[in-house]
Design a protein around this motif. Structure first.
Motif, PDB file in Angstrom:
ATOM      1  N   GLY A  32      18.651 -89.266  35.924  1.00  0.00           N
ATOM      2  CA  GLY A  32      18.415 -89.062  37.180  1.00  0.00           C
ATOM      3  C   GLY A  32      16.885 -87.891  37.238  1.00  0.00           C
ATOM      4  N   VAL A  33      16.354 -87.583  36.179  1.00  0.00           N
ATOM      5  CA  VAL A  33      15.163 -86.578  36.192  1.00  0.00           C
ATOM      6  C   VAL A  33      14.026 -87.479  36.951  1.00  0.00           C
ATOM      7  N   LEU A  34      13.983 -88.552  36.402  1.00  0.00           N
ATOM      8  CA  LEU A  34      12.916 -89.462  37.208  1.00  0.00           C
ATOM      9  C   LEU A  34      13.306 -90.543  37.906  1.00  0.00           C
ATOM     10  N   SER A  35      12.625 -90.934  39.066  1.00  0.00           N
ATOM     11  CA  SER A  35      13.063 -92.203  39.757  1.00  0.00           C
ATOM     12  C   SER A  35      12.218 -93.408  39.263  1.00  0.00           C
ATOM     13  N   PRO A  36      13.140 -94.449  39.076  1.00  0.00           N
ATOM     14  CA  PRO A  36      12.397 -95.638  38.856  1.00  0.00           C
ATOM     15  C   PRO A  36      11.556 -96.063  39.832  1.00  0.00           C
ATOM     16  N   THR A  37      10.583 -96.784  39.223  1.00  0.00           N
ATOM     17  CA  THR A  37       9.790 -97.535  40.229  1.00  0.00           C
ATOM     18  C   THR A  37      10.421 -98.807  40.723  1.00  0.00           C
TER      19      THR A  37
END
Length: 257
Positions: free
Chosen positions: A49-54
């Protein structure tokens, strides 16, 4: 317990992770292997959850990390590649802080902290400031902190970096013990010997794509050689997956199941 479905991350025109699909069953130690810049840490940051997926999804225990982040994160313990520790806290104070974040009841938190401090050989230093810890001691404390809420899933990014041989053996033993007790572990590592020794299943990522996946025996069979160790198999698979002038070779889109 862990399911990555067409998980993709673009940074502008650059695709760091390209439509990867991985499913890790409960009670499995899954090793995620790749060269520097292959996409391992980006994948883990999307999983946690640190980065949102494209595009695509990452599920932990059936919860989409983007749609139900709280539920997913309460099931998961995470040891990141670049952790931050509060150096002016003692080891025990830091564990108490983590237990409070996860809303662990006081009595259960005290019991769990005692168990983990003994398990990771940190009981003797629990009241010392973290600033005084060696790198290996900090790694052990991070493992304690990631498990203070008794998660069902443990995600670890490069756990062996900087550990001395006794520390590495302790970590390997405790990871296998945790898996035997039903925990699911997703471990990114450069240490091929560690993956070879303790992993149930493995995947190799290169240039953002999964190029091989399966048990150790399946990876050996995939290499189609007389290679007798994971390092040789890994290098052979990476070499075969290199761009050949018209994109990736056929191995890059056909992982072992």
């Amino acid at each position: 317990m862990i399911k990555l479905i067409n998980l993709t991350k673009n940074f502008g025109a650059f695709t760091a992770v390209d439509r990867i699909n991985i499913e890790v069953e409960p009670g499995t130690l899954f090793a995620f292997l790749g060269t520097n810049g292959a996409g391992k840490t980006t994948t883990i940051r999307m999983m946690t959850g640190v980065l949102s997926p494209t595009s695509g999804t990452a599920e932990i225990g059936g919860y989409d990390i983007q749609q139900h982040p709280i539920e997913a994160k309460f099931l998961m313990g995470v040891v990141p590649d670049r952790p931050y520790l509060y150096g002016k806290l003692t080891g025990r104070e830091f564990l108490q802080f983590m237990a409070d974040l996860y809303k662990v009841k006081p009595k259960a938190a005290q019991q769990r902290m005692e168990e983990l401090l003994v398990l990771y050989g940190m009981a003797e230093w629990q009241d010392d400031l973290i600033d005084s810890y060696s790198h290996g001691m900090k790694q052990r404390l991070l493992m304690c902190a990631a498990q203070v809420h008794s998660p069902k899933v443990l995600v670890i990014d490069e756990p062996m970096v900087g550990l001395d041989p006794p520390g590495a053996k302790l970590l390997k033993d405790t990871l296998r013990k945790s898996v035997a007790e039903g925990m699911t572990i997703f471990m990114s590592t450069h240490s091929l010997s560690v993956a070879e020794e303790i992993a149930d299943r493995l995947a190799i990522i290169e240039r953002g794509r999964i190029i091989a996946m399966g048990t150790l025996d399946e990876l050996y069979a995939r290499a189609r050689s007389d290679a007798s160790d994971l390092e040789k198999v890994f290098l052979q698979i990476i070499e075969e997956a290199e761009p050949n002038g018209s994109g990736f070779s056929k191995i890059s889109r056909a992982p072992i199941r």
